[in-house]
Write an enzyme that holds these catalytic residues in place. Sequence first.
Site, PDB file in Angstrom:
ATOM      1  CG  ASN A  14     -38.928 -66.101  -3.525  1.00  0.00           C
ATOM      2  OD1 ASN A  14     -38.047 -65.928  -4.493  1.00  0.00           O
ATOM      3  ND2 ASN A  14     -39.825 -65.446  -3.508  1.00  0.00           N
TER       4      ASN A  14
ATOM      5  NE  ARG B  38     -48.780 -76.688  17.025  1.00  0.00           N
ATOM      6  CZ  ARG B  38     -47.958 -75.972  16.652  1.00  0.00           C
ATOM      7  NH1 ARG B  38     -47.219 -75.205  17.692  1.00  0.00           N
ATOM      8  NH2 ARG B  38     -47.703 -75.489  15.117  1.00  0.00           N
TER       9      ARG B  38
ATOM     10  CE1 TYR C 288     -49.730 -78.381   4.586  1.00  0.00           C
ATOM     11  CE2 TYR C 288     -51.408 -77.581   3.266  1.00  0.00           C
ATOM     12  CZ  TYR C 288     -51.140 -78.261   4.531  1.00  0.00           C
ATOM     13  OH  TYR C 288     -51.878 -78.602   5.272  1.00  0.00           O
TER      14      TYR C 288
ATOM     15  CG  ASN D 251     -53.373 -71.631  -0.791  1.00  0.00           C
ATOM     16  OD1 ASN D 251     -53.734 -70.608  -1.619  1.00  0.00           O
ATOM     17  ND2 ASN D 251     -53.352 -71.876   0.386  1.00  0.00           N
TER      18      ASN D 251
ATOM     19  CB  THR E 148     -55.572 -74.255  14.124  1.00  0.00           C
ATOM     20  OG1 THR E 148     -55.106 -73.652  12.855  1.00  0.00           O
ATOM     21  CG2 THR E 148     -56.669 -75.275  13.999  1.00  0.00           C
TER      22      THR E 148
HETATM   23  P1  NAD Z   1     -50.069 -77.776  14.081  1.00  0.00           P
HETATM   24  O1  NAD Z   1     -49.008 -77.402  13.550  1.00  0.00           O
HETATM   25  O2  NAD Z   1     -50.768 -77.074  15.001  1.00  0.00           O
HETATM   26  O3  NAD Z   1     -49.726 -79.210  14.517  1.00  0.00           O
HETATM   27  C1  NAD Z   1     -48.946 -80.239  13.928  1.00  0.00           C
HETATM   28  C2  NAD Z   1     -48.352 -80.923  15.228  1.00  0.00           C
HETATM   29  O4  NAD Z   1     -47.297 -82.107  14.255  1.00  0.00           O
HETATM   30  C3  NAD Z   1     -47.410 -80.285  16.108  1.00  0.00           C
HETATM   31  O5  NAD Z   1     -47.537 -80.774  17.283  1.00  0.00           O
HETATM   32  C4  NAD Z   1     -45.923 -80.915  15.548  1.00  0.00           C
HETATM   33  O6  NAD Z   1     -45.020 -80.743  16.634  1.00  0.00           O
HETATM   34  C5  NAD Z   1     -46.154 -82.183  15.023  1.00  0.00           C
HETATM   35  N1  NAD Z   1     -45.037 -82.434  13.916  1.00  0.00           N
HETATM   36  C6  NAD Z   1     -44.582 -81.681  12.984  1.00  0.00           C
HETATM   37  N2  NAD Z   1     -43.699 -82.227  12.587  1.00  0.00           N
HETATM   38  C7  NAD Z   1     -43.435 -83.735  13.193  1.00  0.00           C
HETATM   39  C8  NAD Z   1     -42.422 -84.769  12.847  1.00  0.00           C
HETATM   40  N3  NAD Z   1     -41.642 -85.053  11.927  1.00  0.00           N
HETATM   41  N4  NAD Z   1     -42.928 -85.831  13.720  1.00  0.00           N
HETATM   42  C9  NAD Z   1     -43.808 -85.854  14.599  1.00  0.00           C
HETATM   43  N5  NAD Z   1     -44.509 -84.864  14.726  1.00  0.00           N
HETATM   44  C10 NAD Z   1     -44.340 -83.701  13.987  1.00  0.00           C
HETATM   45  O7  NAD Z   1     -51.008 -78.072  12.782  1.00  0.00           O
HETATM   46  P2  NAD Z   1     -52.505 -78.178  12.530  1.00  0.00           P
HETATM   47  O8  NAD Z   1     -52.995 -77.080  12.115  1.00  0.00           O
HETATM   48  O9  NAD Z   1     -53.175 -78.919  13.901  1.00  0.00           O
HETATM   49  O10 NAD Z   1     -52.635 -79.265  11.492  1.00  0.00           O
HETATM   50  C11 NAD Z   1     -52.685 -80.898  11.631  1.00  0.00           C
HETATM   51  C12 NAD Z   1     -52.898 -81.446  10.191  1.00  0.00           C
HETATM   52  O11 NAD Z   1     -53.855 -80.815   9.775  1.00  0.00           O
HETATM   53  C13 NAD Z   1     -51.638 -81.229   9.326  1.00  0.00           C
HETATM   54  O12 NAD Z   1     -51.352 -82.327   8.822  1.00  0.00           O
HETATM   55  C14 NAD Z   1     -52.125 -80.093   8.508  1.00  0.00           C
HETATM   56  O13 NAD Z   1     -51.295 -79.958   7.409  1.00  0.00           O
HETATM   57  C15 NAD Z   1     -53.601 -80.295   8.265  1.00  0.00           C
HETATM   58  N6  NAD Z   1     -54.517 -79.197   8.111  1.00  0.00           N
HETATM   59  C16 NAD Z   1     -54.571 -78.103   8.836  1.00  0.00           C
HETATM   60  C17 NAD Z   1     -55.421 -77.233   8.425  1.00  0.00           C
HETATM   61  C18 NAD Z   1     -55.739 -75.903   9.409  1.00  0.00           C
HETATM   62  O14 NAD Z   1     -56.762 -74.969   9.145  1.00  0.00           O
HETATM   63  N7  NAD Z   1     -55.245 -75.739  10.392  1.00  0.00           N
HETATM   64  C19 NAD Z   1     -56.204 -77.375   7.016  1.00  0.00           C
HETATM   65  C20 NAD Z   1     -55.786 -78.087   6.144  1.00  0.00           C
HETATM   66  C21 NAD Z   1     -55.171 -78.994   6.413  1.00  0.00           C
END
Ligand code: NAD
Length: 448
Positions: A300, A218, A354, A348, A389
């Site tokens: 916490n 996703r 994180y 942050n 997202t």
């Molecule tokens: P999301 O939570 O929608 O998707 C993350 C996916 O990773 C999920 O399908 C989950 O099941 C999978 N996952 C989690 N742990 C796992 C594991 N141990 N093994 C295999 N799969 C695993 O997240 P997103 O918003 O699509 O973010 C994707 C990446 O982008 C992440 O690394 C996040 O930190 C980074 N990111 C996102 C944003 C944002 O605004 N959404 C901003 C900065 C960075």
Amino acid sequence: MKDSYAQIVNSSVGKKVAGALGLPQPVELRRYAPGQDLLNDRKVLVVGGQSADGLAETLLDWNLEVRRHPESRTRYGAIIADFTDAATPADLQNGALAVGAALRSLGTCGRVIVLGRSTDHEDDESSPELVATQKAVEGFMRSLAHEMRKGSTCNLLKLAPELGPEHESVQGPLKFLLSARSAYISGQPLSVDPAKPHTVEADAPVDGKVAVVTGAARGIGEAIVRRLHDDGAELILVDVPAAGEALSKVANSVNGVALQLDITQKDAGSKIAETARKHFGHLDIVIHNAGITRDKMLANMDENKWGSVLAVNLASQLAMNRQLLDSGALGPNPRVVSLASTSGIAGNRGQTNYGASKAGIIGMVSAMAVDFAQAGGTVNAVAPGFIETEMTKAMPTVTREVARRLNSLQQGGKPEDVAQAVGFLASNAAAGINGQTLRVCGQSMVGA
Ligand code: NAD
């Protein structure tokens, strides 16, 4: 997710009201579509630099019209300012003011590309004057990016001492930054070294390559899968067993191989290598996208929240990279791209775990650049800012609205914007970029 504010201020009444009140007026960004022109307006003004003739030839090949001097009543799709020869502060003025004079003629979603020099090479004995001048070029670009209007962006390519702007290694990054693929990237520097094999094709940059994407079920991972598929790659999609159903759906839609795997498993890298060998014989591209948040103020924070975030977001990638390098499954020019975050740059509140994990990724790609270069490849990171997202949809309304506007483009990015940057770094167009972190954040005010 819908940006209702942007829709309102882009209506005819909304435009007038927002203008009168001095409210943010985000412009709908021009995003990539196959076969589209490189720029909205074909004319490109090239300012400064002695090697502009070579550059002009490249631009003509890309169906652009080059102008060396500003013309009245002309709208430019881009301005390219070449400061690669600038060695003293006095060398900056003419170029900077020439860009300024042309800025009002830059069309909607236009581009300013600043060309400078990188001065941090090991065997480099750059004078303090040169280092200061080229750092000034970076400062100029960052400030100018804050002044851009109408969805336009401004970025910097820092060329290695031996590279001219017309060099093939520079063409891929230049084309990416000019194109709509970089819609949500602004205010960013990228260093370019000479490298092979470099390519500049726009429509199928990873044609025939085999790629693995973690966290593919996703969000941003799914967008990366679709991008790489559309750009010509074969795919292995990894996600946890709990996301198995969603994973299969995405995998089926791109004819890919679904691999249910928790990346924190000790042998996750070897399992990926094994799957690649079995289905495709080898692996070219690794996208470390899977990531989690477990936000809490440090006072916490418990062991579980700290440990799981560091394990999934950082330790797993270090282990997988090592196993993949040792596996012998990687092709001759492996490309690794990791997902960092602007939280790993600026920090942050509530995200010590994180932020630590994502800063660690930036350190990891920088430290492993040598290992991957020795294997003929590269390892880089992409740091997204506010992306629309499911994760950001869950934020409280006011916090979300503030986060969305606190960048030069005054809007959130889309998963597709992150996927485009990942796709670029995974392609041979980015062969000269290694160990770096590219922010996809619309020049967020968070972090430098
Ligand atoms: P999301 O939570 O929608 O998707 C993350 C996916 O990773 C999920 O399908 C989950 O099941 C999978 N996952 C989690 N742990 C796992 C594991 N141990 N093994 C295999 N799969 C695993 O997240 P997103 O918003 O699509 O973010 C994707 C990446 O982008 C992440 O690394 C996040 O930190 C980074 N990111 C996102 C944003 C944002 O605004 N959404 C901003 C900065 C960075």
